[in-house]
Enzyme design. Structure first.
Site, mmCIF file in Angstrom:
data_model
loop_
_atom_site.group_PDB
_atom_site.id
_atom_site.type_symbol
_atom_site.label_atom_id
_atom_site.label_comp_id
_atom_site.label_asym_id
_atom_site.label_seq_id
_atom_site.Cartn_x
_atom_site.Cartn_y
_atom_site.Cartn_z
ATOM 1 N N LYS A 1 -15.955 60.790 51.995
ATOM 2 C CA LYS A 1 -15.571 59.900 53.098
ATOM 3 C C LYS A 1 -16.655 58.845 53.354
ATOM 4 O O LYS A 1 -16.947 58.078 52.465
ATOM 5 C CB LYS A 1 -15.247 60.749 54.328
ATOM 6 N N ARG B 1 -26.093 73.315 34.920
ATOM 7 C CA ARG B 1 -25.448 73.891 36.110
ATOM 8 C C ARG B 1 -26.474 74.235 37.195
ATOM 9 O O ARG B 1 -26.123 74.460 38.338
ATOM 10 C CB ARG B 1 -24.618 75.127 35.718
ATOM 11 N N TYR C 1 -10.241 70.089 59.724
ATOM 12 C CA TYR C 1 -9.750 69.687 58.417
ATOM 13 C C TYR C 1 -8.843 70.786 57.852
ATOM 14 O O TYR C 1 -9.220 71.958 57.827
ATOM 15 C CB TYR C 1 -10.930 69.412 57.477
ATOM 16 N N ASP D 1 -19.342 70.466 60.679
ATOM 17 C CA ASP D 1 -18.785 69.502 59.727
ATOM 18 C C ASP D 1 -18.953 68.127 60.369
ATOM 19 O O ASP D 1 -18.287 67.797 61.340
ATOM 20 C CB ASP D 1 -17.307 69.837 59.456
#
Ligand SMILES: *Cc1c(COP(=O)(O)O)cnc(C)c1O
Length: 377
Positions: free
Chosen positions: A201, A54, A105, A176
């Site tokens: 994307k 992790r 978004y 973003d």
């Protein structure tokens, strides 16, 4: 460890296309594989940098090295774009004021609304293309959230003015950069503190991965985000990071071709009798045209159209297309589209007949023929 020798022999920094191909590779030594191995590990022999699965992973690091080099900062990858958004928003102080675009978004705005409902943050919604209004809203704010171009209104924000204005009043800026990609726009160079991507994307580009990434030049921000990711646990799968890096190798070719296709289609759609309006900063008539030319090297591969006749006509048009895929998401090699208001949470200021198009890398004439036939019915 990945290859830091991505500089060409001689003077000068490598071009983005060279970085996309070379960054995050193993060193050039005999028998080294050309690609970073897919390291599947929940734990490591003690005493090193990672210790536990992790906390770190060499395959993530290869992807992070490449995205960091493209954006000009240090990157951290996350389980999804929204996990990256959550990590950044988690970093603001309790009661902080966040300024964010009214068109952005959906999931980002959804997170802000939830945080506001619980009193965790105050959220001010702005028209991100209206620089004066945004800067006025930044007074007393802790964080300015920017998307440019915005989803799905394709508005262009004045990045240098907003980043400088926010900094002057002590607010951090996050951009973003999912729609533009680092090949067309480098927000850290324009003054942003943090850049964020849904790597789902364009960065990965093949509609087979969900992944996020955050990039910053500030060591303090990087360390805080890394500590948060270790404890928050929103870590990506190793295979996802590996696939995203594989996709990234062709980012420049995909973005170039998709943008050229988008320009061709936008120009023709602008004259189409069944189209009321085209939103694309590559068109001279678009409100984002001048600004886009100043801060982007090209207008990108996402555009929106408003279809004459309303939502039901737009839905019929979508159902007639054969080559274009009716699907949400964007930035893949395949062209896809959707009517955004089919989502209940989409902003009521987005017209019901607006279709967002994610232009792929197919032949432009084939794409046009299919769209034109679908529009004509
Ligand atoms: C898709 C998207 C996100 C969310 O990313 P996921 O990978 O789906 O979690 C955030 N911002 C923009 C602009 C997006 O298009």
């Amino acid at each position: 460890m990945t290859n830091v020798e991505t500089k060409p022999a001689g003077d000068g920094d490598p071009a983005p296309s060279t970085i996309a191909v070379t960054a995050g590779r193993p060193p050039h030594v005999p028998d080294a594989p050309l690609n970073p191995p897919l390291v599947l590990a929940s734990t490591y022999v003690a005493g090193g940098a990672w210790e536990y699965g992790r906390y770190g992973n060499p395959t993530w690091e290869a992807f992070e090295d490449a995205v960091g080099a493209l954006e000009g900062g240090r990157a951290l990858t996350y389980a999804s774009g929204l996990a990256a958004v959550a990590a950044v928003l988690d970093g603001v102080r309790p009661g902080a004021t966040v300024v964010a675009p009214r068109h952005a978004y959906l999931g980002t705005l959804g997170q802000l609304e939830r945080l506001e409902a619980t009193g965790r943050v105050h959220y001010r919604s702005v028209d991100i293309a209206d620089t004066e209004a945004v800067l006025a809203a930044c007074d007393g704010a802790d964080l300015l959230w920017i998307e440019s171009p915005t989803n799905p209104a394709i508005e262009v924000a004045d990045l240098p003015a907003l980043c400088a204005g926010a900094r002057a009043v002590g607010a951090m800026t996050v951009v973003d950069n999912t729609f533009a990609t680092p090949l067309l726009q480098r927000p850290l160079d324009l003054g942003a503190d943090i850049v964020l991507h849904s790597a789902t994307k364009f960065l990965s580009g093949h509609a087979d991965v969900v992944l996020g990434v955050v990039v910053t030049r500030s060591d303090e921000t990087y360390d805080a985000l890394l500590a948060h990711r270790k404890l928050g646990g929103a870590i990506p799968g190793t295979f996802e990071a590996w696939l995203a890096l594989r996709g990234l190798r062709t980012l420049h070719l995909r973005v170039e071709r998709a943008t050229a296709n988008a320009m061709t289609l936008a120009t023709r759609l602008d004259e189409h009798p069944r189209v009321e309006r085209v939103r694309y900063p590559g068109l001279q008539s678009d409100p984002g045209y001048e600004r886009g030319r100043e801060q982007m090297s090209a207008p990108g591969a996402v555009l929106s159209i408003e279809v004459v006749g309303g939502a039901s006509v737009a839905d019929e048009m979508i159902s007639r297309a054969r080559l274009w895929v009716h699907a949400t998401s964007l930035g893949g090699v395949e062209s896809s589209f959707e009517r955004r208001r089919r989502w209940a949470g989409e902003s009521s200021t987005i017209p019901p007949n607006l279709i967002r198009l994610s232009v792929g890398i197919e032949d432009a004439e084939d794409l046009w023929a299919d769209l034109d036939a679908a529009l004509r019915g």
